[in-house]
Scaffold this motif. Structure first.
Motif, short mmCIF file in Angstrom:
data_model
loop_
_atom_site.label_atom_id
_atom_site.label_comp_id
_atom_site.label_asym_id
_atom_site.label_seq_id
_atom_site.Cartn_x
_atom_site.Cartn_y
_atom_site.Cartn_z
N LEU A 53 0.69 -1.13 -0.09
CA LEU A 53 -0.32 0.07 0.09
C LEU A 53 0.74 1.15 -0.37
CD1 LEU A 53 -2.94 -1.11 2.99
CD2 LEU A 53 -3.26 -1.03 0.45
N GLY A 54 0.39 2.27 -0.68
CA GLY A 54 1.14 3.35 -0.76
C GLY A 54 0.02 4.52 -0.12
N VAL A 55 -0.02 4.99 0.40
CA VAL A 55 -0.95 5.79 1.44
C VAL A 55 -0.01 7.23 1.44
CG1 VAL A 55 -1.67 7.53 3.44
CG2 VAL A 55 -1.92 5.07 3.32
N PRO A 56 -1.18 8.68 0.66
CA PRO A 56 -0.85 9.99 0.02
C PRO A 56 -0.07 10.56 1.58
CG PRO A 56 -2.85 9.79 -0.67
CD PRO A 56 -2.50 7.93 0.50
N LEU A 57 0.50 10.96 1.32
CA LEU A 57 1.14 12.29 2.96
C LEU A 57 1.35 13.64 2.46
CD1 LEU A 57 3.59 12.06 4.85
CD2 LEU A 57 5.82 12.43 3.40
N ALA A 58 1.06 13.96 3.06
CA ALA A 58 0.36 15.60 3.79
C ALA A 58 2.05 16.08 4.34
CB ALA A 58 -0.77 16.29 4.37
N LYS A 59 2.68 16.67 4.15
CA LYS A 59 3.80 17.66 4.98
C LYS A 59 3.25 19.05 4.90
CE LYS A 59 7.29 15.00 2.89
NZ LYS A 59 8.86 15.18 1.88
N VAL A 60 3.04 19.33 6.16
CA VAL A 60 2.58 20.49 6.46
C VAL A 60 3.04 21.34 7.57
CG1 VAL A 60 0.43 19.56 6.41
CG2 VAL A 60 0.96 18.85 8.90
N THR A 61 3.36 21.69 8.01
CA THR A 61 3.65 23.44 8.80
C THR A 61 2.55 23.55 9.93
OG1 THR A 61 3.19 25.32 7.73
CG2 THR A 61 5.19 24.41 7.82
N ALA A 62 2.59 24.37 11.38
CA ALA A 62 1.86 25.14 11.82
C ALA A 62 0.70 25.66 11.21
CB ALA A 62 2.23 25.18 13.19
N ALA A 63 1.21 26.70 10.80
CA ALA A 63 0.38 27.21 9.33
C ALA A 63 -0.30 26.91 8.85
CB ALA A 63 1.60 28.64 9.01
N ASP A 64 -0.19 26.28 7.71
CA ASP A 64 -0.88 25.41 6.72
C ASP A 64 -1.39 24.92 6.88
OD1 ASP A 64 1.01 23.47 6.80
OD2 ASP A 64 2.14 24.22 4.51
N VAL A 65 -1.74 23.32 8.57
CA VAL A 65 -2.06 22.27 8.36
C VAL A 65 -3.56 21.91 8.25
CG1 VAL A 65 -2.03 22.27 11.30
CG2 VAL A 65 -1.56 20.16 9.65
N ALA A 66 -3.93 23.15 8.60
CA ALA A 66 -5.84 23.74 8.56
C ALA A 66 -6.52 23.41 7.77
CB ALA A 66 -6.10 24.44 9.73
N PRO A 67 -5.29 25.17 6.54
CA PRO A 67 -5.69 24.32 5.21
C PRO A 67 -5.77 23.28 4.55
CG PRO A 67 -4.39 25.79 5.15
CD PRO A 67 -5.29 25.89 6.71
N ARG A 68 -4.68 23.05 4.44
CA ARG A 68 -4.20 20.69 3.88
C ARG A 68 -4.67 19.98 3.94
NH1 ARG A 68 1.48 21.07 2.98
NH2 ARG A 68 0.32 19.09 1.30
#
Length: 389
Positions: A198-213
């Motif tokens: 399985l390959g699962v999508p990865l969201a690399k985020v910061t504290a500033a952009d995690v909510a919209p991402r």
């Protein structure tokens, strides 16, 4: 990462020759009285690194208070490393020299790689880690380090197994802010998923952009794995309660369960790994477990696994008080027989220094009253938002 850690260690060594150390909050260094066991506990009691070490300090203090005036004494020196990797290394070295410690409890997240393993080896005394690290025995000189928490690989397997059992593994998402602890968890998760094709999508985020991402993925995912304990994750995950897919929110072993209250209504979707033995004890629970759970709850509220493992660390070391044994004998004895603790039964061996029994590793969630955590229910048996496949 090894080169960076080695550079930190070298810089500390040079600094020690040219300038006094930065002030560090600590209890006074103990004198080494005959028969006493001196333990140094390195904790994050300030700074912004999570989890905060307050619950572990409270558990260690509870253990000391429960022992009263027993002799021989176990003496604990608490050191606040304030979220600093450099201070963690410096204080580990200091414990082995100036602090005259017989053993060290490290209750902070560390990047345990070959360079860190070398620092532990040079310290030459038992170092007990209460938060996840890889099995130290896989590194050169790893017999001085003991991993009391589940390893990142064990936690990753438990998460994927749980999501598979609940029927929510696909589609899913991994969220990481790429901090040190988050990277370790993310890499372990990806490796476990790869074993299953399985390959699962990865969201690399910061504290500033995690909510919209996360706004879009939360509407479609059946499960979300949060790598690392990042305060910004909780607010960003709140919209999950309105998602048609009702994703199950898998939080890190490092998370402080009380912080999940920031999820508000979405707390019904949250689960995190911990020890089944930290749950409210039944009437026939072993006396030591009941004394810890009830004693901790009376003082501080429901105990978490971090606190239970810290309590166990001091319990397993306490047997060496008054024996006059050296560090190598302590190490060899810990390797020789299981230790029945509060959080789990720990089993070490010369070739295996990850001692947590995975049969005690379960997924937890808050009860409605948040009086004690409970086992996460089987979604096939409980119909409520987020738990219905």
């Amino acid at each position: 990462m090894s080169a960076r850690l080695a550079a930190v260690a070298l810089a500390l060594g040079l600094a020690a020759c040219t300038a006094g150390p930065a002030p560090i909050t600590a209890t006074p260094a103990p004198t080494h009285e005959a028969g006493a066991l001196n333990v140094t506990a390195l904790l994050d009691l300030s700074g912004d690194r999570t989890p905060n070490g307050g619950s572990q300090r409270d558990a260690l203090q509870l253990w000391l208070d429960q022992q009263g005036t027993r002799t021989p004494q176990v003496r604990v020196r608490f050191v606040d490393v304030a979220g600093s990797e450099a201070r963690t290394i410096l204080e580990l070295k200091r414990a082995a020299t100036e602090g005259r410690a017989d053993a060290v409890i490290v209750g902070v997240p560390v990047d345990y790689d070959a360079a860190f393993a070398r620092i532990v080896e040079l310290a030459g005394l038992p170092v007990l880690f209460t938060l996840p690290i890889p099995d130290p025995a896989t590194f050169a000189g790893g017999r001085w380090a003991f991993a009391l928490a589940p390893t990142p690989a064990q936690l990753a397997k438990a998460a994927v197994d749980d999501a598979t059992r609940r029927g929510v593994l696909v589609p899913s998402l991994i969220v990481s802010d790429e901090s040190g602890p988050a990277v370790a968890e993310r890499v372990a998760l990806q490796a476990e998923l790869a074993k299953r094709g399985l390959g699962v999508p990865l969201a690399k985020v910061t504290a500033a952009d995690v909510a919209p991402r996360l706004a879009g993925p939360l509407m479609a995912a059946r499960s979300v794995f949060f790598a690392g304990a990042v305060p910004a994750y909780t607010a960003a995950a709140r919209p999950a309660i309105g998602s048609p897919s009702g994703p199950l929110l898998y939080f890190s072993y490092l998370v402080e369960p009380a912080a999940l209250g920031e999820l508000r209504e979405a707390a019904a979707l949250a689960t995190w790994p911990g020890s089944r033995r930290t749950l409210a004890p039944p009437p026939d629970a072993p006396p030591a477990r009941a004394a810890f759970v009830r004693g901790y709850a009376d003082r501080y509220g429901p105990p978490g696994t971090h606190a239970a493992v810290a309590y166990d660390a001091l319990s397993m070391l306490s047997g060496f008080a008054g024996t006059g044994v050296d560090a190598a004998v302590i190490r060899n004895t810990l390797e020789a027989a299981p230790f029945a603790g509060v959080a789990t039964t720990f089993t070490f061996a010369p070739a295996r220094h990850a001692g947590f029994a995975t049969g005690d590793l379960v997924y937890l969630r808050w009860t409605a009253q948040r009086s004690f955590p409970m086992l996460a229910p089987d979604p096939r048996l409980e119909h409520q938002p987020g738990f219905t496949p």
